[in-house]
Design a protein around this motif. Structure first.
Motif, PDB file in Angstrom:
ATOM      1  N   CYS A  37       0.845  -1.208   0.000  1.00  0.00           N
ATOM      2  CA  CYS A  37       0.000   0.000   0.000  1.00  0.00           C
ATOM      3  C   CYS A  37       0.876   1.253   0.000  1.00  0.00           C
ATOM      4  O   CYS A  37       0.392   2.364  -0.196  1.00  0.00           O
ATOM      5  N   THR A  38       2.170   1.040   0.190  1.00  0.00           N
ATOM      6  CA  THR A  38       3.092   2.183   0.141  1.00  0.00           C
ATOM      7  C   THR A  38       2.970   2.922  -1.190  1.00  0.00           C
ATOM      8  O   THR A  38       3.226   4.117  -1.271  1.00  0.00           O
ATOM      9  N   VAL A  39       2.554   2.198  -2.229  1.00  0.00           N
ATOM     10  CA  VAL A  39       2.458   2.841  -3.556  1.00  0.00           C
ATOM     11  C   VAL A  39       1.456   3.997  -3.555  1.00  0.00           C
ATOM     12  O   VAL A  39       1.537   4.905  -4.383  1.00  0.00           O
ATOM     13  N   PRO A  60      12.779   4.938  -1.585  1.00  0.00           N
ATOM     14  CA  PRO A  60      13.218   4.034  -2.661  1.00  0.00           C
ATOM     15  C   PRO A  60      12.525   2.670  -2.566  1.00  0.00           C
ATOM     16  O   PRO A  60      12.150   2.083  -3.569  1.00  0.00           O
ATOM     17  N   TYR A  61      12.268   2.214  -1.336  1.00  0.00           N
ATOM     18  CA  TYR A  61      11.570   0.927  -1.163  1.00  0.00           C
ATOM     19  C   TYR A  61      10.206   1.000  -1.848  1.00  0.00           C
ATOM     20  O   TYR A  61       9.886   0.168  -2.695  1.00  0.00           O
ATOM     21  N   GLY A  62       9.453   2.042  -1.504  1.00  0.00           N
ATOM     22  CA  GLY A  62       8.111   2.172  -2.089  1.00  0.00           C
ATOM     23  C   GLY A  62       8.183   2.319  -3.597  1.00  0.00           C
ATOM     24  O   GLY A  62       7.365   1.777  -4.334  1.00  0.00           O
ATOM     25  N   ASN A 100       9.495  -1.958  12.205  1.00  0.00           N
ATOM     26  CA  ASN A 100       8.040  -1.985  12.271  1.00  0.00           C
ATOM     27  C   ASN A 100       7.527  -2.001  13.720  1.00  0.00           C
ATOM     28  O   ASN A 100       8.199  -2.468  14.632  1.00  0.00           O
ATOM     29  N   LEU A 101       6.310  -1.536  13.868  1.00  0.00           N
ATOM     30  CA  LEU A 101       5.729  -1.322  15.194  1.00  0.00           C
ATOM     31  C   LEU A 101       5.609  -2.584  16.029  1.00  0.00           C
ATOM     32  O   LEU A 101       6.102  -2.620  17.174  1.00  0.00           O
ATOM     33  N   LEU A 102       4.967  -3.633  15.485  1.00  0.00           N
ATOM     34  CA  LEU A 102       4.669  -4.807  16.320  1.00  0.00           C
ATOM     35  C   LEU A 102       5.925  -5.503  16.859  1.00  0.00           C
ATOM     36  O   LEU A 102       6.027  -5.761  18.047  1.00  0.00           O
ATOM     37  N   LEU A 139       9.549   1.600  23.860  1.00  0.00           N
ATOM     38  CA  LEU A 139       9.006   1.862  22.518  1.00  0.00           C
ATOM     39  C   LEU A 139       8.894   3.374  22.331  1.00  0.00           C
ATOM     40  O   LEU A 139       8.425   4.081  23.238  1.00  0.00           O
ATOM     41  N   SER A 140       9.348   3.858  21.189  1.00  0.00           N
ATOM     42  CA  SER A 140       9.114   5.269  20.857  1.00  0.00           C
ATOM     43  C   SER A 140       7.863   5.340  20.001  1.00  0.00           C
ATOM     44  O   SER A 140       7.774   4.635  18.981  1.00  0.00           O
ATOM     45  N   VAL A 141       6.928   6.164  20.442  1.00  0.00           N
ATOM     46  CA  VAL A 141       5.738   6.383  19.611  1.00  0.00           C
ATOM     47  C   VAL A 141       6.039   7.607  18.757  1.00  0.00           C
ATOM     48  O   VAL A 141       6.223   8.709  19.287  1.00  0.00           O
ATOM     49  N   ILE A 143      -2.611   6.166  11.895  1.00  0.00           N
ATOM     50  CA  ILE A 143      -3.564   5.053  11.720  1.00  0.00           C
ATOM     51  C   ILE A 143      -3.101   4.186  10.544  1.00  0.00           C
ATOM     52  O   ILE A 143      -2.740   4.696   9.481  1.00  0.00           O
ATOM     53  N   ARG A 144      -3.168   2.844  10.750  1.00  0.00           N
ATOM     54  CA  ARG A 144      -2.818   1.898   9.691  1.00  0.00           C
ATOM     55  C   ARG A 144      -3.840   0.763   9.642  1.00  0.00           C
ATOM     56  O   ARG A 144      -4.532   0.533  10.638  1.00  0.00           O
ATOM     57  N   ASP A 145      -3.876   0.067   8.527  1.00  0.00           N
ATOM     58  CA  ASP A 145      -4.776  -1.082   8.384  1.00  0.00           C
ATOM     59  C   ASP A 145      -3.937  -2.334   8.637  1.00  0.00           C
ATOM     60  O   ASP A 145      -3.275  -2.854   7.742  1.00  0.00           O
ATOM     61  N   ARG A 147       7.730  12.921  15.244  1.00  0.00           N
ATOM     62  CA  ARG A 147       7.299  12.137  14.087  1.00  0.00           C
ATOM     63  C   ARG A 147       8.502  11.509  13.371  1.00  0.00           C
ATOM     64  O   ARG A 147       9.603  12.052  13.396  1.00  0.00           O
ATOM     65  N   ARG A 148       8.268  10.358  12.692  1.00  0.00           N
ATOM     66  CA  ARG A 148       9.326   9.710  11.904  1.00  0.00           C
ATOM     67  C   ARG A 148       9.212  10.189  10.469  1.00  0.00           C
ATOM     68  O   ARG A 148       8.100  10.169   9.895  1.00  0.00           O
ATOM     69  N   ALA A 149      10.340  10.602   9.889  1.00  0.00           N
ATOM     70  CA  ALA A 149      10.323  11.075   8.489  1.00  0.00           C
ATOM     71  C   ALA A 149       9.765   9.986   7.584  1.00  0.00           C
ATOM     72  O   ALA A 149      10.079   8.811   7.749  1.00  0.00           O
ATOM     73  N   GLY A 150       8.914  10.391   6.662  1.00  0.00           N
ATOM     74  CA  GLY A 150       8.402   9.436   5.675  1.00  0.00           C
ATOM     75  C   GLY A 150       7.080   8.806   6.081  1.00  0.00           C
ATOM     76  O   GLY A 150       6.400   8.207   5.247  1.00  0.00           O
ATOM     77  N   ASP A 151       6.693   8.948   7.344  1.00  0.00           N
ATOM     78  CA  ASP A 151       5.415   8.355   7.772  1.00  0.00           C
ATOM     79  C   ASP A 151       4.243   9.120   7.182  1.00  0.00           C
ATOM     80  O   ASP A 151       4.243  10.356   7.203  1.00  0.00           O
ATOM     81  N   ILE A 152       3.265   8.381   6.704  1.00  0.00           N
ATOM     82  CA  ILE A 152       2.018   9.058   6.297  1.00  0.00           C
ATOM     83  C   ILE A 152       1.097   9.045   7.520  1.00  0.00           C
ATOM     84  O   ILE A 152       1.330   8.301   8.469  1.00  0.00           O
TER      85      ILE A 152
HETATM   86  C1  WQD Z   1       3.376   1.704  11.652  1.00  0.00           C
HETATM   87  C2  WQD Z   1       3.076   2.895  12.562  1.00  0.00           C
HETATM   88  C3  WQD Z   1       4.886   4.434  12.776  1.00  0.00           C
HETATM   89  C4  WQD Z   1       7.625   1.782  14.850  1.00  0.00           C
HETATM   90  C5  WQD Z   1       5.931  -0.066   6.539  1.00  0.00           C
HETATM   91  C6  WQD Z   1       6.130  -0.072   5.058  1.00  0.00           C
HETATM   92  C7  WQD Z   1       5.128  -0.987   4.415  1.00  0.00           C
HETATM   93  C8  WQD Z   1       5.256  -2.332   5.040  1.00  0.00           C
HETATM   94  C9  WQD Z   1       4.984  -2.230   6.534  1.00  0.00           C
HETATM   95  C10 WQD Z   1       6.768  -3.760   3.895  1.00  0.00           C
HETATM   96  C11 WQD Z   1       3.618   4.189  11.990  1.00  0.00           C
HETATM   97  C12 WQD Z   1       4.563   3.772  14.111  1.00  0.00           C
HETATM   98  C13 WQD Z   1       6.522   2.276  14.196  1.00  0.00           C
HETATM   99  C14 WQD Z   1       7.990   2.304  16.117  1.00  0.00           C
HETATM  100  C15 WQD Z   1       6.094   3.774  16.031  1.00  0.00           C
HETATM  101  N1  WQD Z   1       6.546  -2.856   4.821  1.00  0.00           N
HETATM  102  N2  WQD Z   1       5.769   3.249  14.790  1.00  0.00           N
HETATM  103  N3  WQD Z   1       7.197   3.280  16.668  1.00  0.00           N
HETATM  104  O1  WQD Z   1       5.617   2.417   8.179  1.00  0.00           O
HETATM  105  O2  WQD Z   1       3.117   1.833   8.184  1.00  0.00           O
HETATM  106  O3  WQD Z   1       4.680   0.494   6.818  1.00  0.00           O
HETATM  107  O4  WQD Z   1       5.973  -1.357   7.068  1.00  0.00           O
HETATM  108  O5  WQD Z   1       6.012  -4.212   3.094  1.00  0.00           O
HETATM  109  O6  WQD Z   1       5.422  -1.058   3.058  1.00  0.00           O
HETATM  110  O7  WQD Z   1       5.907   1.236   4.582  1.00  0.00           O
HETATM  111  O8  WQD Z   1       4.761   0.295   9.274  1.00  0.00           O
HETATM  112  O9  WQD Z   1       5.156  -0.731  11.475  1.00  0.00           O
HETATM  113  O10 WQD Z   1       6.919   0.843  10.520  1.00  0.00           O
HETATM  114  O11 WQD Z   1       4.773   1.760  11.348  1.00  0.00           O
HETATM  115  O12 WQD Z   1       5.399   4.676  16.538  1.00  0.00           O
HETATM  116  O13 WQD Z   1       9.004   1.891  16.762  1.00  0.00           O
HETATM  117  O14 WQD Z   1       3.733   2.680  13.804  1.00  0.00           O
HETATM  118  O15 WQD Z   1       5.155   5.812  12.976  1.00  0.00           O
HETATM  119  O16 WQD Z   1       2.708   5.218  12.329  1.00  0.00           O
HETATM  120  P1  WQD Z   1       4.537   1.392   8.116  1.00  0.00           P
HETATM  121  P2  WQD Z   1       5.482   0.492  10.681  1.00  0.00           P
END
Ligand code: WQD
Length: 341
Positions: free
Chosen positions: A128-130, A151-153, A202-204, A218-220, A233-235, A297-302
Motif C-alpha cells: 500500500c506504500t504505492v 526508494p523501497y516504495g 516496524n511497530l509490532l 518503545l518510541s511512539v 492510523i494503519r490497516d 514524528r518519523r520522516a516518511g510516515d504518512i
Molecule cells: C506503523 C506505525 C509508525 C515503529 C511499513 C512499510 C510498508 C510495510 C509495513 C513492507 C507508523 C509507528 C513504528 C515504532 C512507532 N513494509 N511506529 N514506533 O511504516 O506503516 O509500513 O511497514 O512491506 O510497506 O511502509 O509500518 O510498522 O513501521 O509503522 O510509533 O518503533 O507505527 O510511525 O505510524 P509502516 P510500521
C-alpha cells in the motif's frame, strides 16, 4: 502429481506463512531465498507445522547462473509467488543503490528465467506504500499511485509497471499484484513469525521486543497527527489472512479465472487502528504494561491509511477474518517462543 509452486523469499515473514498454507492445500513447495533477512531454521519450522519439508535452495536472485540452474533442475513449476525483496523503508533511504539493484534486478532476473522456462503465473508482493497518503479513505485500487516516499516504495511501483509492461508485450505471462497493508501477527503454532534482523523498524516487533525486555522502551513516533488520538492510523492485517489470499491469487491464475492478464488487489481488513490502539490491544492480551514514550514524528510516515477491500472480497472471494487482539496476541506468543529457542 502435486502442483509445484515456487516461493521466492519463502523463509521470510509472509513467504513462510504462505508456504504453510500452500503445503496444507496440497501443493509441492520450492523455496529460494538468500537468507539476507531470514534464517534457515524456518524450513524446519514449516516442516514441523505441516509434516512436509519444502525444497529449499539458498539462491540470490541476482545470481543469474544459479537461478537458471535451479529452473533447469526443477521443471513443471505451475507458478511463482515473488516475495524476495529488501523491505525496510528507512534503510532504503540510506541505501538506494542496494534497494534498486536488489529489488528491481531480482525481479527482472526472475521474470527472464520464467520466460525462458515458460512459467506463466506470477503473483507479486506489492504494498500500500504505492499510494502514499491517499486523498480519500478508504483507499481503492483505483486511487492514484503517488510519488513514492522512499526508494523501497518506488521499487514496488516500478516492479508493478515492469509486470504490466511485460504482460502487455504479449509474453506468456499472467500476473496479480497484491498490495499489502500492514501485516502483523504470527501462525498459531508460534513456530514462525516476523523475524526482523537487528533493530525492528516496524511497530509490532518493536512492541513485542520491548515487552520481552530486549528493547528498553518503545518510541511512539508522534501524537500530533490529525487523527482522533493524535497517533498514525494503519490497516493492520493478520499474516495468516494475508497468506490465504496468496493461495486464492495463484489458483486464480493457474485455473485461468483472472479477468485480465494483469490484476491487482488491496489486501487489508478495511479497518484502521492507531498506534495507541495497538498498544492498548497488546497490553490487554499480554496483561503487561508497555514502556513507551512519545517522540517526534518519523520522516516518511504518512498520517493515516486503510483499505477499501471490496474488490478482493468480491473478485477473490477473500476477506480478512482475524481481529486486532488475535493479531497482537499471536505476535506476543511468537516472540516468547522464538526467544526461548
Ligand atoms: C506503523 C506505525 C509508525 C515503529 C511499513 C512499510 C510498508 C510495510 C509495513 C513492507 C507508523 C509507528 C513504528 C515504532 C512507532 N513494509 N511506529 N514506533 O511504516 O506503516 O509500513 O511497514 O512491506 O510497506 O511502509 O509500518 O510498522 O513501521 O509503522 O510509533 O518503533 O507505527 O510511525 O505510524 P509502516 P510500521
Amino acid at each position: 502429481m502435486k502442483k509445484k509452486i515456487l516461493i521466492t523469499g519463502g523463509t521470510g515473514y509472509i513467504g513462510s506463512h504462505t508456504a504453510v498454507e500452500l503445503i496444507e492445500k496440497g501443493y509441492e513447495i520450492l523455496i529460494i531465498d538468500n537468507l539476507s533477512n531470514s534464517e534457515e531454521f524456518i524450513i524446519d519450522s514449516i516442516e514441523s507445522i505441516t509434516g512436509t519439508r519444502p525444497k529449499f535452495a539458498n539462491i540470490d536472485l541476482l545470481d543469474v547462473e544459479k537461478l537458471n540452474i535451479f529452473f533447469a533442475n526443477n521443471d513443471n513449476i505451475e507458478g511463482v509467488i515473488h516475495f524476495a525483496a529488501a523491505k525496510a523503508v528507512g534503510e532504503s533511504v540510506q541505501k538506494p543503490l542496494y534497494y534498486y539493484k536488489n529489488n528491481l534486478g531480482g525481479t527482472l532476473n526472475l521474470l527472464e528465467a520464467m520466460k525462458q522456462y515458460h512459467i506463466e503465473n506470477f503473483v507479486f508482493s506489492s504494498s500500500c506504500t504505492v499510494y502514499g497518503q491517499p486523498d480519500k479513505l478508504p483507499v481503492t485500487e483505483k486511487a492514484p499511485v503517488k510519488e513514492a516516499e522512499s526508494p523501497y516504495g518506488y521499487t514496488k511501483q516500478v516492479c508493478e509497471n515492469i509486470l504490466k509492461d511485460v504482460i502487455k508485450s504479449g509474453a506468456e505471462l499472467k500476473g496479480i499484484a497484491l498490495r499489502y497493508f500492514n501485516p502483523i501477527g504470527a501462525h498459531a503454532s508460534g513456530l514462525i513469525g516476523e523475524l526482523p534482523v537487528g533493530v525492528p523498524a516496524n511497530l509490532l516487533p518493536y512492541i513485542t521486543q520491548t515487552a520481552y525486555g530486549i528493547r528498553e522502551q518503545l518510541s511512539v513516533f508522534g501524537n500530533d497527527y490529525n487523527t482522533p488520538d493524535g497517533s498514525c492510523i494503519r490497516d493492520y492485517i493478520h499474516v495468516v489472512d494475508l497468506a490465504k489470499a496468496h493461495i486464492i491469487a495463484i489458483e486464480r491464475l493457474i485455473h485461468k479465472k483472472n479477468k485480465t492478464p494483469y490484476e491487482m488487489f488491496n489486501l487489508g481488513t478495511g479497518n484502521g487502528f492507531s498506534v495507541f490502539e495497538i498498544i492498548k490491544s497488546f497490553e490487554k492480551v499480554s496483561g503487561l504494561q508497555l514502556n513507551y514514550k512519545v517522540e517526534p514524528r518519523r520522516a516518511g510516515d504518512i498520517e493515516q491509511i486503510w483499505a477499501d477491500t471490496t474488490l478482493a472480497n468480491n473478485e477473490l472471494g477473500w476477506k480478512a477474518e482475524k481481529n486486532i487482539d488475535e493479531m497482537t496476541l499471536s505476535a506476543w506468543v511468537w516472540e516468547q517462543n522464538y526467544r526461548k529457542q
